[in-house]
Design an enzyme around this catalytic site. Structure first.
Site, mmCIF file in Angstrom:
data_model
loop_
_atom_site.group_PDB
_atom_site.id
_atom_site.type_symbol
_atom_site.label_atom_id
_atom_site.label_comp_id
_atom_site.label_asym_id
_atom_site.label_seq_id
_atom_site.Cartn_x
_atom_site.Cartn_y
_atom_site.Cartn_z
ATOM 1 N N GLN A 128 5.385 0.366 -12.411
ATOM 2 C CA GLN A 128 4.762 1.324 -11.481
ATOM 3 C C GLN A 128 5.832 1.855 -10.515
ATOM 4 O O GLN A 128 6.289 1.110 -9.635
ATOM 5 C CB GLN A 128 3.666 0.585 -10.708
ATOM 6 N N SER A 131 6.451 3.114 -4.919
ATOM 7 C CA SER A 131 7.098 2.885 -3.611
ATOM 8 C C SER A 131 8.535 3.396 -3.604
ATOM 9 O O SER A 131 9.232 3.342 -4.620
ATOM 10 C CB SER A 131 7.119 1.397 -3.280
ATOM 11 N N SER A 163 8.238 -3.819 -9.918
ATOM 12 C CA SER A 163 8.135 -5.093 -10.633
ATOM 13 C C SER A 163 8.382 -4.888 -12.127
ATOM 14 O O SER A 163 7.837 -3.957 -12.721
ATOM 15 C CB SER A 163 6.745 -5.709 -10.431
ATOM 16 N N GLU A 246 -6.126 -1.463 -8.365
ATOM 17 C CA GLU A 246 -5.259 -2.534 -7.867
ATOM 18 C C GLU A 246 -5.959 -3.349 -6.779
ATOM 19 O O GLU A 246 -5.628 -4.498 -6.543
ATOM 20 C CB GLU A 246 -3.981 -1.899 -7.313
ATOM 21 N N GLU A 371 -1.394 -5.017 8.315
ATOM 22 C CA GLU A 371 -1.524 -4.040 9.417
ATOM 23 C C GLU A 371 -2.324 -2.822 8.937
ATOM 24 O O GLU A 371 -3.179 -2.302 9.661
ATOM 25 C CB GLU A 371 -0.135 -3.595 9.908
HETATM 26 C C1 LIG Z 1 4.986 -8.747 -4.819
HETATM 27 C C2 LIG Z 1 5.095 -7.239 -4.673
HETATM 28 C C3 LIG Z 1 5.099 -6.434 -5.807
HETATM 29 C C4 LIG Z 1 5.235 -5.048 -5.684
HETATM 30 N N1 LIG Z 1 5.293 -4.301 -6.834
HETATM 31 C C5 LIG Z 1 5.417 -2.949 -6.742
HETATM 32 C C6 LIG Z 1 5.519 -2.139 -7.928
HETATM 33 O O1 LIG Z 1 5.528 -2.656 -9.062
HETATM 34 N N2 LIG Z 1 5.629 -0.793 -7.800
HETATM 35 C C7 LIG Z 1 5.630 -0.185 -6.566
HETATM 36 O O2 LIG Z 1 5.674 1.049 -6.528
HETATM 37 N N3 LIG Z 1 5.582 -0.914 -5.415
HETATM 38 C C8 LIG Z 1 5.495 -2.287 -5.473
HETATM 39 N N4 LIG Z 1 5.463 -3.049 -4.308
HETATM 40 C C9 LIG Z 1 5.648 -2.366 -3.018
HETATM 41 C C10 LIG Z 1 4.460 -2.412 -2.078
HETATM 42 O O3 LIG Z 1 3.447 -1.558 -2.508
HETATM 43 C C11 LIG Z 1 4.974 -2.063 -0.666
HETATM 44 O O4 LIG Z 1 5.845 -3.099 -0.278
HETATM 45 C C12 LIG Z 1 3.874 -1.936 0.335
HETATM 46 O O5 LIG Z 1 3.078 -0.817 0.082
HETATM 47 C C13 LIG Z 1 4.426 -1.822 1.782
HETATM 48 O O6 LIG Z 1 5.366 -0.782 1.859
HETATM 49 P P1 LIG Z 1 6.843 -1.029 2.437
HETATM 50 O O7 LIG Z 1 7.393 -2.276 1.817
HETATM 51 O O8 LIG Z 1 7.606 0.238 2.296
HETATM 52 O O9 LIG Z 1 6.644 -1.344 3.986
HETATM 53 P P2 LIG Z 1 6.466 -0.258 5.154
HETATM 54 O O10 LIG Z 1 5.397 0.709 4.793
HETATM 55 O O11 LIG Z 1 7.815 0.284 5.518
HETATM 56 O O12 LIG Z 1 5.940 -1.184 6.307
HETATM 57 C C14 LIG Z 1 6.822 -1.997 7.131
HETATM 58 C C15 LIG Z 1 5.989 -2.675 8.198
HETATM 59 O O13 LIG Z 1 5.386 -1.677 9.059
HETATM 60 C C16 LIG Z 1 3.970 -1.832 9.074
HETATM 61 N N5 LIG Z 1 3.323 -0.506 9.139
HETATM 62 C C17 LIG Z 1 3.582 0.572 8.343
HETATM 63 N N6 LIG Z 1 2.778 1.606 8.682
HETATM 64 C C18 LIG Z 1 1.987 1.167 9.700
HETATM 65 C C19 LIG Z 1 0.951 1.765 10.463
HETATM 66 N N7 LIG Z 1 0.541 3.020 10.260
HETATM 67 N N8 LIG Z 1 0.361 1.000 11.431
HETATM 68 C C20 LIG Z 1 0.732 -0.286 11.652
HETATM 69 N N9 LIG Z 1 1.730 -0.903 10.953
HETATM 70 C C21 LIG Z 1 2.335 -0.179 9.996
HETATM 71 C C22 LIG Z 1 3.619 -2.526 7.770
HETATM 72 O O14 LIG Z 1 2.398 -3.238 7.861
HETATM 73 C C23 LIG Z 1 4.807 -3.481 7.608
HETATM 74 O O15 LIG Z 1 4.628 -4.646 8.372
HETATM 75 C C24 LIG Z 1 5.358 -4.439 -4.392
HETATM 76 C C25 LIG Z 1 5.357 -5.260 -3.252
HETATM 77 C C26 LIG Z 1 5.265 -6.632 -3.373
HETATM 78 C C27 LIG Z 1 5.322 -7.470 -2.111
#
Ligand SMILES: Cc1cc2nc3c(=O)[nH]c(=O)nc-3n(C[C@H](O)[C@H](O)[C@H](O)COP(=O)(O)OP(=O)(O)OC[C@H]3O[C@@H](n4cnc5c(N)ncnc54)[C@H](O)[C@@H]3O)c2cc1C
Length: 388
Positions: A128, A131, A163, A246, A371
């Site tokens: 997928q 992100s 992943s 999902e 969050e």
């Molecule tokens: C085990 C695992 C598997 C995954 N597999 C995939 C995959 O196969 N394909 C894929 O595309 N993605 C994948 N992901 C990514 C996942 O979808 C993202 O990590 C997730 O959506 C959070 O985005 P980010 O990591 O960019 O964090 P960010 O969005 O940058 O967030 C950083 C911090 O800020 C906080 N935050 C952000 N916006 C707000 C708001 N408006 N208000 C308050 N707090 C806020 C968040 O809660 C977090 O604590 C995976 C993640 C994990 C952990």
């Protein structure tokens, strides 16, 4: 209120149990360590093929596409039983759970014919590509560009946290097709060939020592027009179908945490407890039961064809934070052995439990962070002012 399953559902459960007894890999004890991730993936592909031969993969897919047209309850029972038998998971989860239902709903006949049959037997694995470094919680901020050229699209950008990308033959990819349009209105949903020139996959090592995640770089990657799913700016609503799949119910998580509770109780008995620890264990028991009831509530809504609504955020938030509380107790019970997360003389259960503690730090991030779930609940359930 009737919390029991029907006779037909119990029959379905018995059939699956019997199949699992006869077909679980020889010597399977619920867990196996592999020398490399690639060995584990090969083993899980074989397992998925065997499940597929028994018609136990994608049971929720319609019959015409090789599924059983199973009801949500049967799908729930299926996941409960697989987890209760500690059976290995299928490897092509993204293909079976996300890509299949999305293509069935939005794909062309040609796309369905080409891609669906190879998903179930794990002949082709999927990843997928959603992100990005600057777009996770707010996916609509994605910057990967797809520009129309000849009979296709040229894609440039970077994805992250993908992943199993290193094993995937295909990826579902979101890319911006109209930079002038408002954020969610200019996104396309593509099927990306992971072997195409210009695709570079770079694994990222996680806390658990494993490298399931990857960065994926896309440089002038050509995608033929017939691999666009839906209209060229209809990607966001289609992606939401994928995301809804999902974030459904989580029977698997329920069973995993029930087993964790059993492990915890066993360890606590062995090692001795005090009153405070007994209260914590009692609280965990109550919370696992609440998770079961939350799942049943969601199932009832689906069965009555009521929308899941923003309340489903509560389910995700509750189980993921419960998980981290339980794993904190686990570390207290394990004591110094909690530091041994790899097989070795001082590791408990070969380090599996300590690795579980490390892995479940991610529960409050994937499928929507805590969050974000709290924002949804605050704004859409409690009616508080919007955060941004
Ligand atoms: C085990 C695992 C598997 C995954 N597999 C995939 C995959 O196969 N394909 C894929 O595309 N993605 C994948 N992901 C990514 C996942 O979808 C993202 O990590 C997730 O959506 C959070 O985005 P980010 O990591 O960019 O964090 P960010 O969005 O940058 O967030 C950083 C911090 O800020 C906080 N935050 C952000 N916006 C707000 C708001 N408006 N208000 C308050 N707090 C806020 C968040 O809660 C977090 O604590 C995976 C993640 C994990 C952990």
């Amino acid at each position: 209120m009737d919390l029991s399953f029907t006779a037909a559902e119990e029959e379905f459960r018995a059939e699956l149990r019997a199949w699992l007894r006869a077909n679980l890999p020889a010597g399977w004890t619920g867990h196996r360590d592999f020398p490399t991730l690639a060995d584990e993936v090969a083993f899980l592909r074989d397992w998925q093929r065997r499940l597929h031969d028994g018609r136990w993969v994608g049971i929720h897919w319609p019959r015409e596409y090789g599924g059983r047209g199973a009801s949500v309850i049967e799908h729930y029972v299926f996941q409960e039983e697989i987890a209760a038998a500690r059976a290995p998971e299928i490897i092509n989860r993204i293909g079976v759970n996300l890509v299949g239902p999305t293509l069935i709903a939005h794909g062309t006949e040609e796309q369905k014919r080409r891609f669906l049959p190879r998903i179930m037997p794990a002949e082709e694995l999927w990843c997928q590509l959603f992100s990005e470094p600057g777009a996770g919680s707010d996916l609509t901020a994605l910057r990967t560009r797809a520009e129309r050229r000849g009979d296709g699209w040229v894609v440039n950008g970077q994805k992250v946290w993908t992943s199993y990308a290193q094993f995937a033959r295909w990826g579902i990819l979101l890319a911006r097709t109209d930079p002038a349009a408002p954020k969610s209105k200019g996104i396309g949903y593509f099927i990306c060939d992971m072997q195409a020139p210009g695709v570079t996959v770079r694994p990222l090592r996680q806390l658990t020592g494993s490298e399931e995640f990857n960065e994926v770089f896309l440089e002038d990657v050509f995608i033929p027009h017939d691999r666009l799913v839906g209209g060229e700016t209809e990607g966001w609503p289609i992606a939401n179908t994928t995301l809804a799949h999902e974030r459904g119910t989580s029977p698997r998580q329920l069973v995993i945490h029930r087993m964790l509770l059993n492990d915890l109780l066993g360890l606590a008995r062995e090692r001795g407890t005090d009153g405070v620890m007994r209260q914590r264990l009692g609280q965990h028991y109550v919370e696992v039961e609440i998770t079961r009831l939350n799942n049943l509530r969601t199932l009832t809504r689906i069965q009555r064809r009521q929308p899941l609504g923003p309340e489903s955020s509560f389910v995700k938030l509750f189980w993921s934070e419960m998980s981290q509380r339980m794993h904190d107790t686990l570390m207290d019970v394990l004591g110094p052995a909690g530091l041994c997360w790899q097989p070795g003389p001082r590791a408990v259960a070969g380090g599996r439990l300590a690795r579980s503690y490390l892995y479940y730090r991610a529960a409050s991030i994937f499928a929507g962070t805590s969050e974000i779930q709290r924002n949804i609940l605050a704004e859409r359930v409690l009616g508080l002012p919007r955060s941004r």
